[in-house]
Design a protein around this motif. Structure first.
Motif, PDB file in Angstrom:
ATOM      1  N   ASP A   1     -53.399  22.951 -43.571  1.00 32.77           N
ATOM      2  CA  ASP A   1     -54.598  22.010 -43.670  1.00 32.77           C
ATOM      3  C   ASP A   1     -54.440  21.151 -44.791  1.00 32.77           C
ATOM      4  O   ASP A   1     -54.943  19.842 -44.507  1.00 32.77           O
ATOM      5  N   ALA A   2     -53.945  21.416 -45.731  1.00 30.90           N
ATOM      6  CA  ALA A   2     -53.893  20.489 -47.065  1.00 30.90           C
ATOM      7  C   ALA A   2     -53.032  19.350 -46.737  1.00 30.90           C
ATOM      8  O   ALA A   2     -53.041  18.170 -46.891  1.00 30.90           O
ATOM      9  N   VAL A   3     -51.816  19.480 -46.242  1.00 29.78           N
ATOM     10  CA  VAL A   3     -50.855  18.634 -45.659  1.00 29.78           C
ATOM     11  C   VAL A   3     -51.679  17.732 -44.670  1.00 29.78           C
ATOM     12  O   VAL A   3     -51.560  16.386 -44.807  1.00 29.78           O
ATOM     13  N   GLN A   4     -52.214  18.006 -43.615  1.00 30.15           N
ATOM     14  CA  GLN A   4     -53.003  17.264 -42.795  1.00 30.15           C
ATOM     15  C   GLN A   4     -54.047  16.413 -43.300  1.00 30.15           C
ATOM     16  O   GLN A   4     -54.333  15.482 -43.195  1.00 30.15           O
ATOM     17  N   ALA A   5     -54.794  17.142 -44.425  1.00 28.20           N
ATOM     18  CA  ALA A   5     -55.670  16.254 -45.146  1.00 28.20           C
ATOM     19  C   ALA A   5     -55.150  14.968 -46.008  1.00 28.20           C
ATOM     20  O   ALA A   5     -55.689  14.004 -45.917  1.00 28.20           O
ATOM     21  N   ALA A   6     -54.029  15.313 -46.592  1.00 24.79           N
ATOM     22  CA  ALA A   6     -53.373  14.274 -47.491  1.00 24.79           C
ATOM     23  C   ALA A   6     -52.806  13.274 -46.453  1.00 24.79           C
ATOM     24  O   ALA A   6     -52.746  11.890 -46.865  1.00 24.79           O
ATOM     25  N   LEU A   7     -52.473  13.452 -45.348  1.00 25.96           N
ATOM     26  CA  LEU A   7     -51.507  12.601 -44.302  1.00 25.96           C
ATOM     27  C   LEU A   7     -52.837  11.634 -43.913  1.00 25.96           C
ATOM     28  O   LEU A   7     -52.649  10.370 -43.734  1.00 25.96           O
ATOM     29  N   ALA A   8     -53.829  12.135 -43.512  1.00 22.55           N
ATOM     30  CA  ALA A   8     -54.854  11.350 -43.146  1.00 22.55           C
ATOM     31  C   ALA A   8     -55.706  10.490 -44.225  1.00 22.55           C
ATOM     32  O   ALA A   8     -55.811   9.292 -43.929  1.00 22.55           O
ATOM     33  N   ALA A   9     -55.432  10.957 -45.434  1.00 22.84           N
ATOM     34  CA  ALA A   9     -55.892  10.146 -46.515  1.00 22.84           C
ATOM     35  C   ALA A   9     -55.066   8.877 -46.810  1.00 22.84           C
ATOM     36  O   ALA A   9     -55.422   7.946 -47.191  1.00 22.84           O
ATOM     37  N   ALA A  10     -53.647   9.212 -46.445  1.00 22.98           N
ATOM     38  CA  ALA A  10     -52.601   8.152 -46.637  1.00 22.98           C
ATOM     39  C   ALA A  10     -52.696   7.142 -45.590  1.00 22.98           C
ATOM     40  O   ALA A  10     -51.752   6.065 -45.618  1.00 22.98           O
ATOM     41  N   GLY A  11     -53.182   7.517 -44.517  1.00 24.03           N
ATOM     42  CA  GLY A  11     -53.213   6.580 -43.470  1.00 24.03           C
ATOM     43  C   GLY A  11     -52.001   6.782 -42.507  1.00 24.03           C
ATOM     44  O   GLY A  11     -51.706   5.915 -41.692  1.00 24.03           O
ATOM     45  N   VAL A  12     -51.351   7.926 -42.252  1.00 26.41           N
ATOM     46  CA  VAL A  12     -50.219   8.279 -41.720  1.00 26.41           C
ATOM     47  C   VAL A  12     -50.742   8.786 -40.272  1.00 26.41           C
ATOM     48  O   VAL A  12     -51.561   9.848 -40.543  1.00 26.41           O
ATOM     49  N   LYS A  13     -50.124   8.071 -39.161  1.00 25.05           N
ATOM     50  CA  LYS A  13     -50.695   8.750 -37.942  1.00 25.05           C
ATOM     51  C   LYS A  13     -49.824  10.025 -37.669  1.00 25.05           C
ATOM     52  O   LYS A  13     -48.530   9.840 -37.690  1.00 25.05           O
ATOM     53  N   PHE A  14     -50.258  11.050 -37.385  1.00 23.24           N
ATOM     54  CA  PHE A  14     -49.672  12.233 -36.912  1.00 23.24           C
ATOM     55  C   PHE A  14     -50.510  12.944 -35.917  1.00 23.24           C
ATOM     56  O   PHE A  14     -51.868  12.700 -35.628  1.00 23.24           O
ATOM     57  N   ALA A  15     -49.741  13.911 -35.515  1.00 21.74           N
ATOM     58  CA  ALA A  15     -50.185  14.890 -34.316  1.00 21.74           C
ATOM     59  C   ALA A  15     -49.769  16.143 -34.602  1.00 21.74           C
ATOM     60  O   ALA A  15     -48.446  16.323 -34.828  1.00 21.74           O
ATOM     61  N   VAL A  16     -50.425  17.404 -34.549  1.00 20.76           N
ATOM     62  CA  VAL A  16     -49.968  18.487 -34.763  1.00 20.76           C
ATOM     63  C   VAL A  16     -49.244  19.132 -33.278  1.00 20.76           C
ATOM     64  O   VAL A  16     -49.744  18.877 -32.217  1.00 20.76           O
ATOM     65  N   ASP A  17     -47.929  19.430 -33.322  1.00 22.60           N
ATOM     66  CA  ASP A  17     -47.120  20.037 -32.312  1.00 22.60           C
ATOM     67  C   ASP A  17     -46.854  21.502 -32.369  1.00 22.60           C
ATOM     68  O   ASP A  17     -46.041  21.804 -33.353  1.00 22.60           O
ATOM     69  N   PRO A  18     -47.554  22.258 -31.715  1.00 22.85           N
ATOM     70  CA  PRO A  18     -47.249  23.650 -31.893  1.00 22.85           C
ATOM     71  C   PRO A  18     -46.041  24.132 -31.282  1.00 22.85           C
ATOM     72  O   PRO A  18     -45.556  25.340 -31.811  1.00 22.85           O
ATOM     73  N   LEU A  19     -45.276  23.373 -30.645  1.00 23.46           N
ATOM     74  CA  LEU A  19     -43.721  23.694 -30.442  1.00 23.46           C
ATOM     75  C   LEU A  19     -42.671  23.564 -31.106  1.00 23.46           C
ATOM     76  O   LEU A  19     -41.553  23.589 -31.126  1.00 23.46           O
ATOM     77  N   LEU A  20     -42.928  22.555 -32.309  1.00 24.74           N
ATOM     78  CA  LEU A  20     -42.045  22.093 -33.406  1.00 24.74           C
ATOM     79  C   LEU A  20     -41.331  23.043 -34.142  1.00 24.74           C
ATOM     80  O   LEU A  20     -42.052  23.583 -34.910  1.00 24.74           O
ATOM     81  N   VAL A  21     -40.204  23.313 -33.956  1.00 27.99           N
ATOM     82  CA  VAL A  21     -39.625  24.313 -34.904  1.00 27.99           C
ATOM     83  C   VAL A  21     -38.344  23.649 -35.712  1.00 27.99           C
ATOM     84  O   VAL A  21     -38.028  24.322 -36.731  1.00 27.99           O
ATOM     85  N   ARG A  22     -37.827  22.447 -35.377  1.00 20.63           N
ATOM     86  CA  ARG A  22     -36.561  21.829 -35.653  1.00 20.63           C
ATOM     87  C   ARG A  22     -35.299  22.919 -35.498  1.00 20.63           C
ATOM     88  O   ARG A  22     -35.393  23.876 -35.246  1.00 20.63           O
ATOM     89  N   GLY A  23     -34.267  22.049 -35.800  1.00 19.43           N
ATOM     90  CA  GLY A  23     -33.066  22.906 -35.523  1.00 19.43           C
ATOM     91  C   GLY A  23     -32.515  23.510 -36.475  1.00 19.43           C
ATOM     92  O   GLY A  23     -31.201  23.894 -36.065  1.00 19.43           O
ATOM     93  N   LEU A  24     -32.950  23.806 -37.744  1.00 18.45           N
ATOM     94  CA  LEU A  24     -32.074  24.266 -38.707  1.00 18.45           C
ATOM     95  C   LEU A  24     -32.861  25.809 -39.241  1.00 18.45           C
ATOM     96  O   LEU A  24     -34.124  25.646 -39.258  1.00 18.45           O
ATOM     97  N   ASP A  25     -31.795  26.620 -39.491  1.00 20.03           N
ATOM     98  CA  ASP A  25     -32.587  27.895 -39.980  1.00 20.03           C
ATOM     99  C   ASP A  25     -33.306  28.011 -41.164  1.00 20.03           C
ATOM    100  O   ASP A  25     -34.051  28.972 -41.266  1.00 20.03           O
ATOM    101  N   TYR A  26     -33.078  26.983 -42.221  1.00 21.87           N
ATOM    102  CA  TYR A  26     -33.849  27.288 -43.342  1.00 21.87           C
ATOM    103  C   TYR A  26     -35.494  26.836 -43.449  1.00 21.87           C
ATOM    104  O   TYR A  26     -36.026  26.948 -44.723  1.00 21.87           O
ATOM    105  N   TYR A  27     -36.001  26.342 -42.431  1.00 22.72           N
ATOM    106  CA  TYR A  27     -37.133  25.910 -42.642  1.00 22.72           C
ATOM    107  C   TYR A  27     -38.134  26.860 -42.773  1.00 22.72           C
ATOM    108  O   TYR A  27     -38.220  28.017 -42.081  1.00 22.72           O
ATOM    109  N   ASN A  28     -39.463  26.580 -43.415  1.00 30.34           N
ATOM    110  CA  ASN A  28     -40.478  27.287 -43.483  1.00 30.34           C
ATOM    111  C   ASN A  28     -41.961  26.524 -43.819  1.00 30.34           C
ATOM    112  O   ASN A  28     -41.606  25.359 -44.187  1.00 30.34           O
ATOM    113  N   ARG A  29     -43.176  26.968 -43.359  1.00 30.93           N
ATOM    114  CA  ARG A  29     -44.053  26.300 -43.621  1.00 30.93           C
ATOM    115  C   ARG A  29     -43.814  24.755 -42.770  1.00 30.93           C
ATOM    116  O   ARG A  29     -43.544  24.690 -41.753  1.00 30.93           O
ATOM    117  N   THR A  30     -44.194  23.630 -43.574  1.00 25.46           N
ATOM    118  CA  THR A  30     -44.182  22.411 -43.086  1.00 25.46           C
ATOM    119  C   THR A  30     -42.746  21.977 -42.305  1.00 25.46           C
ATOM    120  O   THR A  30     -41.852  22.050 -42.836  1.00 25.46           O
TER     121      THR A  30
END
Length: 425
Positions: A237-266
């Protein structure tokens, strides 16, 4: 005798494309400066284990795409397929954890992947990577995403959206993974070979599949972003609020996982709005709070991204960004006759000392042919040295574009006269 060609999946960057590359590299340096990043350069090859441990042994990069070889000393090495593990290795090797944290690093680096070549994707490509090590603050996540967003804007790329997701933390994610396996188990015989293999080793990668056989099952899969742990939810939620404040156009994608094993959170990707299937990702990245430990270091949070320069340039062209061909010279020195060559060389040196791009013509060709070459080079002025000019100790200054009459100037003053004429337009 056979004619050699560039290896499959590589390209020659010809002079006409160099202005695009220069524009991207200039923008990278500027956006890095604006966000407080320092440059780092790592080797083009590393001990293979850096990527096997760092990227994950179930990723496509390690399983299928990595160029691995044994050198003459018997060491098992790999050409760099992605930047993050190499930068983390350097962070640990050089004791950067003792620097003021977080450490912000960036690089532009050739990457090597044995992938199926296609437009914008090459087996050797160049990537802009940026990494922040030593901070778990969600505002850092937003800053990293904003940095990438700003870069694209600086290069004239419009009509893009950040796809944003969260993978939670490792322990809370285990329960979700079991739910995901329960969902996919009845469909196993209908999935692609890669997905059936990943079902046991890394089920999250099922959501990352672009295989036509797997796509129909993705939408019905349970969504990790809907059941985040409280800490991960607060972070997201904090990441989304900061992106909105910065004027970055974003959309939450519930299927997004990326292709690398080391990711967590964002996790995030930047995708053109006209790409409904999100196949043409321009860049992306995510948080990797466990990667430093995987490579033998202490617990250290991190986040970063990678974006391919070749892919950026395609998007620039799609957005109508064009560059006028750069002239090969501002001044072309036309010379012919005995004694003209040394005078031409001295004059060229004097011009270059003044920061003026100069090309010397071929003295064996006629004045007319050399002037054609001057026009082809895009030169604004010609300085002509023939036998008559040498006898008088002058050079003839001839404008090749715009207004102005040709005139004779003393040879020792010709470079300065050319500079004055160029400044006057």
């Amino acid at each position: 005798m056979p004619r050699f060609q560039a290896p499959r999946g590589t390209q020659d960057v010809l002079p006409a494309m160099q202005p695009y590359w220069q524009a991207v590299l200039d923008a990278v340096r500027e956006v890095a400066r604006l966000h407080g990043f320092q440059r780092i350069d790592t080797p083009m090859f590393e001990v293979a284990g850096v990527f096997e441990k760092g990227s994950g042994d179930t990723t496509d990069i390690v399983e299928k795409e990595m160029y691995v070889f044994e050198d003459r000393g018997g060491d098992r090495l790999a050409l760099t397929p992605e930047g993050t593990p190499a930068i983390v290795r350097a962070y640990l090797e050089h004791g950067m954890s003792s620097w003021p944290q977080p450490v912000r690093l960036y690089t532009t680096h050739p990457m090597f992947r044995y992938d199926r070549p296609q437009k914008g994707r090459y087996r050797q490509h160049t990537q802009f990577d940026a990494e922040v090590l030593g901070s778990a603050d969600p505002l850092v996540d937003a800053e990293v995403i904003t940095m990438l967003w700003r870069l694209y804007g600086m290069l004239g790329i419009r009509g893009i959206t950040v796809r944003l997701g969260s993978l939670d933390d490792l322990e809370p994610r285990r329960t979700y993974v079991e739910r995901l396996k329960d969902y996919y188990r009845p469909f196993l015989d209908r999935l692609s070979e890669d997905s059936r293999r990943r079902f046991e080793r890394n089920p999250l990668r099922l959501l990352d599949s672009k295989d036509e056989r797997d796509i129909p099952f993705k939408e019905g899969a349970p969504k990790l972003v809907d059941q985040l742990s409280p800490a991960a939810r607060e972070h997201h939620d904090a990441v989304q609020a900061a992106l909105a404040a910065a004027g970055v156009k974003f959309a939450v994608d519930p299927l997004l996982v990326r292709g690398l094993d080391y990711y967590n959170r964002t996790v995030f990707e930047v995708v053109p709005d006209d790409d409904e299937r999100a196949q043409g990702t321009i860049g992306g990245g995510g948080r990797y709070d466990g990667l430093v430990e995987l490579l033998g270091g202490p617990p250290t949070p991190g986040i970063g991204f990678g974006t391919g320069i070749e892919r950026i340039i395609l998007e620039m062209q799609k957005n109508g960004v064009v560059f006028e061909p750069a002239p090969a010279a501002e001044v072309f020195i036309v010379h012919r006759g005995e004694g003209s060559a040394p005078a031409a060389v001295r004059l060229a040196a004097a011009l270059r000392d003044r920061g003026i791009a100069a090309v010397i013509g071929e003295g064996g060709r006629s004045f007319k042919a050399q002037l054609r070459s001057a026009n082809a080079a895009g030169a604004r002025l010609a300085l002509i040295i023939g036998e008559d000019e040498l006898a008088q100790g002058i050079a003839t200054l001839k404008p090749l574009e715009g207004e102005g009459e040709q005139a004779g100037v003393p040879l020792e003053q010709a470079a300065e006269a050319a500079r004055a004429r160029l400044r006057a337009g």
